[in-house]
Design a protein around this motif. Structure first.
Motif, PDB file in Angstrom:
ATOM      1  N   SER A  26       2.788  -4.983  -1.098  1.00 27.41           N
ATOM      2  CA  SER A  26       3.494  -3.711  -0.989  1.00 27.41           C
ATOM      3  C   SER A  26       4.361  -3.770   0.257  1.00 27.41           C
ATOM      4  O   SER A  26       4.381  -4.770   0.966  1.00 27.41           O
ATOM      5  CB  SER A  26       2.490  -2.561  -0.890  1.00 27.41           C
ATOM      6  OG  SER A  26       3.180  -1.330  -0.953  1.00 27.41           O
ATOM      7  N   TRP A  68       6.087   0.312  -1.928  1.00 24.17           N
ATOM      8  CA  TRP A  68       6.720  -0.383  -3.051  1.00 24.17           C
ATOM      9  C   TRP A  68       5.706  -1.386  -3.577  1.00 24.17           C
ATOM     10  O   TRP A  68       5.822  -2.586  -3.356  1.00 24.17           O
ATOM     11  CB  TRP A  68       7.996  -1.085  -2.584  1.00 24.17           C
ATOM     12  CG  TRP A  68       9.005  -0.135  -2.041  1.00 24.17           C
ATOM     13  CD1 TRP A  68       9.828   0.685  -2.761  1.00 24.17           C
ATOM     14  CD2 TRP A  68       9.349   0.101  -0.656  1.00 24.17           C
ATOM     15  NE1 TRP A  68      10.640   1.425  -1.917  1.00 24.17           N
ATOM     16  CE2 TRP A  68      10.366   1.087  -0.631  1.00 24.17           C
ATOM     17  CE3 TRP A  68       8.889  -0.418   0.557  1.00 24.17           C
ATOM     18  CZ2 TRP A  68      10.935   1.550   0.563  1.00 24.17           C
ATOM     19  CZ3 TRP A  68       9.446   0.055   1.736  1.00 24.17           C
ATOM     20  CH2 TRP A  68      10.451   1.023   1.735  1.00 24.17           C
ATOM     21  N   ASN A 109       6.443  -2.893 -11.082  1.00 24.55           N
ATOM     22  CA  ASN A 109       6.200  -1.910 -10.016  1.00 24.55           C
ATOM     23  C   ASN A 109       5.420  -0.741 -10.633  1.00 24.55           C
ATOM     24  O   ASN A 109       5.181  -0.715 -11.842  1.00 24.55           O
ATOM     25  CB  ASN A 109       7.512  -1.468  -9.352  1.00 24.55           C
ATOM     26  CG  ASN A 109       8.432  -0.717 -10.303  1.00 24.55           C
ATOM     27  OD1 ASN A 109       7.996  -0.072 -11.244  1.00 24.55           O
ATOM     28  ND2 ASN A 109       9.735  -0.803 -10.071  1.00 24.55           N
ATOM     29  N   THR A 165       2.810   4.783  -3.773  1.00 24.56           N
ATOM     30  CA  THR A 165       4.093   4.846  -4.467  1.00 24.56           C
ATOM     31  C   THR A 165       4.266   6.286  -4.960  1.00 24.56           C
ATOM     32  O   THR A 165       3.486   6.744  -5.793  1.00 24.56           O
ATOM     33  CB  THR A 165       4.096   3.869  -5.654  1.00 24.56           C
ATOM     34  OG1 THR A 165       3.769   2.567  -5.154  1.00 24.56           O
ATOM     35  CG2 THR A 165       5.457   3.817  -6.317  1.00 24.56           C
TER      36      THR A 165
END
Length: 404
Positions: A120, A274, A72, A353
């Motif tokens: 995402s 994400w 991530n 993010t």
């Protein structure tokens, strides 16, 4: 000599928490790639998400890293800072313009790009139309102020909670609202604007507008979705997959649920973000890099991202796949689950993010911030006083880090 030259190139790539659900997807992808590239042998390895970082560091240090690894954005930032990843600008090549610009921005540190964006997610706002009607609320909230106003209205008119924000991630909420957490190496979250934000949350809490269950827990999502499924919560901010869960677990509530894109906030950034991508670790054999780049571009191309995103109920990071009708249009008479997918697609190009980069022991610092916010929101302490104390702790620790 010729036999040695003909030995296939081995590409090992790692994912986290994809087995067993996505085993057929990845096994088929590997088989198809090997069929088209007979000189390449691809090995897929999957680890639980909580051990992949440790495994990766061990293998990099041993000089035997995998060719590609799922990370991530905060992990990638940390690994890139520690010199454990290789920039992939040269490997992205002509595929670069096909990724959504926001996803590449998330993976650019110090002017270099550190990954091939894969998928995402983004939050949508699911709301209980019966509760909205009872509280005389005419439409979905369009910004944070309206979310809090509607939450207070729901509490006043129905006695139920309106909203359950993830306050353990208050730093992300501050940034989405355009308020920096750290500036020039110092904590600055005790400014008048920060204090005003926490006071609004405190007023809403006092009015009964915020769901009290696990409000400050590290992960309060289970409590929020349970309350929503039980008809005790007016609005739920969550990824579209959550709406599917409501459909399977609480058909009565699902029947009265509608969905809207989550408000963007003054920064124009969507809630969620994400982003998961494939990074190239340091020490991958330089001779293997062209083959690694080719496979990474295949792994994250439009067709493969689209197929994965449909199965996983996430959003592709490739522009063409992200604009696929599957995401962009809800069929006539669509239920909330289908509407959630297209509502999220509206926000996806705005998804980033949000986290604080470049700080050692950041999780520990964040706990001090969350404790201060909890004291202020629940009325145990004056908001300014609580934030001032947390800022003082942060700045003492940040100064100590700088002096090392």
């Amino acid at each position: 000599m010729s036999a040695a030259l003909a030995a296939p190139e081995k590409i090992e790539f790692w994912t986290f928490s994809m087995k067993p659900k996505f085993t057929p997807y990845f096994e088929t992808l590997v088989k198809n790639y090997e069929a088209g590239n007979p000189n390449v042998k691809v090995e897929w390895v999957d680890f639980p998400w909580d051990v992949i970082q440790t495994k990766l560091v061990t293998r990099i240090v041993a000089g035997t890293p995998p060719a590609l690894v799922n990370l991530n954005v905060p992990w990638a930032d940390e690994f890139a800072r520690d010199g454990l990843l290789a920039p992939v600008d040269a490997l992205l090549g002509e595929a670069r313009p096909r990724y959504l610009p926001s996803t590449l921005e998330d993976l650019t540190f110090g002017g270099k790009t550190y990954g091939f964006p894969m998928y995402s997610n983004v939050a949508v706002i699911a709301y209980n139309t019966q509760i909205f009607k009872a509280a005389a609320i005419p439409h979905a909230p369009r910004d944070l102020d309206e979310q809090l106003l509607f939450a207070r209205q729901i509490a006043a008119r129905t006695g139920k909670a309106g909203l359950c924000p993830a306050l353990s991630k208050i730093d992300g909420l501050m940034m989405q609202q355009g308020l920096a957490v750290i500036k020039d190496g110092k904590a600055v979250f005790n400014s008048p604007a920060h204090i005003a934000l926490i006071k609004k949350l405190a007023d809403t809490y006092k009015a009964g507008g915020l769901l009290k269950d696990a409000l400050f827990a590290e992960d309060n999502f289970p409590a929020a979705i349970d309350a929503y499924k039980g008809g005790r919560l007016g609005m739920l901010l969550a990824p579209p997959t959550a709406v599917k869960r409501i459909q399977s677990d609480a058909k009565d509530i699902y029947a009265i649920t509608d969905v809207a894109p989550a408000p963007l906030g003054p920064t124009g950034i969507a809630d969620g973000g994400w982003l998961i991508h494939f990074a190239v670790p340091k020490n991958v054999d330089a001779r293997l890099l062209p083959a690694v780049g080719k496979f990474a571009r295949y792994l994250t191309n439009d067709a493969n991202q689209l197929a994965f995103a449909k199965q996983a109920s996430v959003y592709p990071a490739m522009a063409q796949a992200a604009n696929d009708p599957f995401f962009m249009t809800a069929p006539p008479g669509a239920g909330a689950a289908e509407k959630a997918v297209s509502a999220g697609a509206v926000s996806m190009p705005h998804s980033h993010t949000l986290y604080v980069a470049g700080i050692t022991d950041y999780d520990e610092l964040r706990r001090y911030l969350v404790k201060a916010v909890e004291a202020g929101v629940t009325g145990k302490q004056d908001v300014k006083q609580a934030l001032d104390q947390a800022v003082a702790i942060w700045n003492k620790k940040l100064a100590a880090q700088r002096s090392h």
